[in-house]
Enzyme design. Structure first.
Site, PDB file in Angstrom:
ATOM      1  N   ASN A   1      80.178  67.141  39.762  1.00 35.17           N
ATOM      2  CA  ASN A   1      79.462  65.871  39.615  1.00 35.17           C
ATOM      3  C   ASN A   1      79.926  64.980  40.759  1.00 35.17           C
ATOM      4  OD1 ASN A   1      79.020  63.067  39.027  1.00 35.17           O
ATOM      5  ND2 ASN A   1      78.562  63.606  36.911  1.00 35.17           N
TER       6      ASN A   1
ATOM      7  N   GLU B   1      74.486  64.377  39.244  1.00 33.43           N
ATOM      8  CA  GLU B   1      74.483  62.931  39.470  1.00 33.43           C
ATOM      9  C   GLU B   1      74.346  62.617  40.964  1.00 33.43           C
ATOM     10  OE1 GLU B   1      76.464  58.928  37.509  1.00 33.43           O
ATOM     11  OE2 GLU B   1      77.551  60.816  37.336  1.00 33.43           O
TER      12      GLU B   1
ATOM     13  N   TYR C   1      72.926  68.556  33.846  1.00 36.25           N
ATOM     14  CA  TYR C   1      73.654  67.298  33.735  1.00 36.25           C
ATOM     15  C   TYR C   1      73.306  66.675  32.386  1.00 36.25           C
ATOM     16  CZ  TYR C   1      75.051  62.456  34.787  1.00 36.25           C
ATOM     17  OH  TYR C   1      75.618  61.204  34.749  1.00 36.25           O
TER      18      TYR C   1
ATOM     19  N   ASP D   1      77.917  69.304  34.683  1.00 34.67           N
ATOM     20  CA  ASP D   1      78.609  68.270  33.940  1.00 34.67           C
ATOM     21  C   ASP D   1      77.946  68.216  32.572  1.00 34.67           C
ATOM     22  OD1 ASP D   1      79.745  66.040  32.846  1.00 34.67           O
ATOM     23  OD2 ASP D   1      78.990  64.633  34.349  1.00 34.67           O
TER      24      ASP D   1
ATOM     25  N   ASN E   1      79.393  66.927  29.966  1.00 36.88           N
ATOM     26  CA  ASN E   1      79.845  65.675  29.365  1.00 36.88           C
ATOM     27  C   ASN E   1      80.444  65.835  27.975  1.00 36.88           C
ATOM     28  OD1 ASN E   1      79.913  63.143  30.771  1.00 36.88           O
ATOM     29  ND2 ASN E   1      77.735  63.425  31.216  1.00 36.88           N
TER      30      ASN E   1
ATOM     31  N   ASP F   1      84.756  60.669  40.131  1.00 34.61           N
ATOM     32  CA  ASP F   1      85.725  60.775  39.040  1.00 34.61           C
ATOM     33  C   ASP F   1      85.807  62.204  38.494  1.00 34.61           C
ATOM     34  OD1 ASP F   1      83.134  60.410  38.120  1.00 34.61           O
ATOM     35  OD2 ASP F   1      83.645  58.897  36.624  1.00 34.61           O
ATOM     36  N   HIS F   2      84.944  63.079  38.975  1.00 35.45           N
ATOM     37  CA  HIS F   2      84.988  64.507  38.637  1.00 35.45           C
ATOM     38  C   HIS F   2      85.523  65.305  39.830  1.00 35.45           C
ATOM     39  CE1 HIS F   2      82.188  64.369  35.036  1.00 35.45           C
ATOM     40  NE2 HIS F   2      81.933  63.200  35.608  1.00 35.45           N
TER      41      HIS F   2
END
Length: 262
Positions: free
Chosen positions: A9, A36, A107, A150, A152, A252-253
């Site tokens: 991501n 993303e 995603y 991702d 999540n 952040d990934h």
């Protein structure tokens, strides 16, 4: 054919074009699946990627949000997309390699902050998205397929820094984990990362909110590589590139890798 695949991501491919190029130059995976991307397909900065050997791309995009792309050194063809839960978002794209293996790049919606569909419609959308994924897997059983992205959700107790602290936090709630497990069971998907690294804490995401993400180390494993059972045993060498979280202006990934002998 042996190939190495990475999923990441990137949190804006245009903003972090240099980080993608750095990963390509330093790690040189054969295929990189990005989520993303936050860009229309025509504005993804492909020139630098092509110069590094990634001459093939299959992508779906939208301005400022979502977006998925598969960048490859290996020839591949567009295998379509699915609009899970009829959200109208660019959250899935598929590509097929010349050996017949299909790669699904997904995603899953983050789901907002409150784990209650009545109070938080985004959480309901996330559960509906996963339910639709489950039905797709149930009726269109995947074969010679890899699903990455991702997702999540950190499903296992050792996929989060504290199982007890995160039980009521979106991404690790029991209802989300159950929905993800149902997707896995419907497609008989195998979790390749945990097949290769079966024990121990394992994270692929650390919040931007931590003043020192590395010292706090409050991570979650939100990024996954799955394979259909007919090719799962061909996968090996899984790894998560934690140091990438410390690169300048990072996502952040971090990237998750696996190699397949097919």
């Amino acid at each position: 054919m042996t190939f190495t695949l990475a999923t990441w991501n990137i949190n804006s491919v245009r903003l972090r074009e240099g980080l993608v190029a750095r990963l390509m130059a330093e790690e040189s995976p054969d295929i990189i699946c990005l989520q993303e991307c936050k860009s229309p397909v025509e504005k993804i900065p492909v020139e630098q990627f092509q110069a590094l050997g990634y001459r093939y791309m299959v992508a779906r995009g939208e301005k400022g949000y979502n977006g998925v792309a598969i960048l490859s050194k290996l020839p591949l063809m567009d295998a379509g997309e699915r609009d899970f839960a009829a959200m109208g978002h660019a959250r899935h794209v598929a590509a097929r390699l010349e050996n017949g293996v299909t790669i699904h790049n997904c995603y899953v919606p983050a789901g907002g902050d409150i784990p209650d569909r009545e109070l938080n419609p985004k959480f309901g959308q996330k559960l509906d998205f996963l339910t639709d994924m489950r039905e797709w897997c149930r009726w269109d059983k995947p074969d010679r397929s890899i699903l990455v992205g991702d997702l999540n959700i950190a499903p296992r107790e050792d996929d989060v820094w504290s199982h007890k602290a995160l039980l009521k936090i979106v991404s690790h709630t029991p209802v989300e984990v159950e929905h993800l497990n149902q997707v896995m069971e419907a497609g008989s998907w195998q979790d390749i990362t945990r097949k290769d690294i079966p024990e121990g804490l394992l994270y692929s995401w650390w919040s931007y909110r931590a003043a020192d993400w590395d010292a706090a180390d409050k991570g979650r494993r939100l990024d996954h590589i799955w394979a259909s059972p007919d090719i799962a045993n061909a996968a090996h060498s899984s790894r998560i590139l934690r140091p990438v979280r410390g690169w300048l202006q990072p996502s952040d990934h971090v990237p998750v890798f696996a190699t397949f002998d097919l």
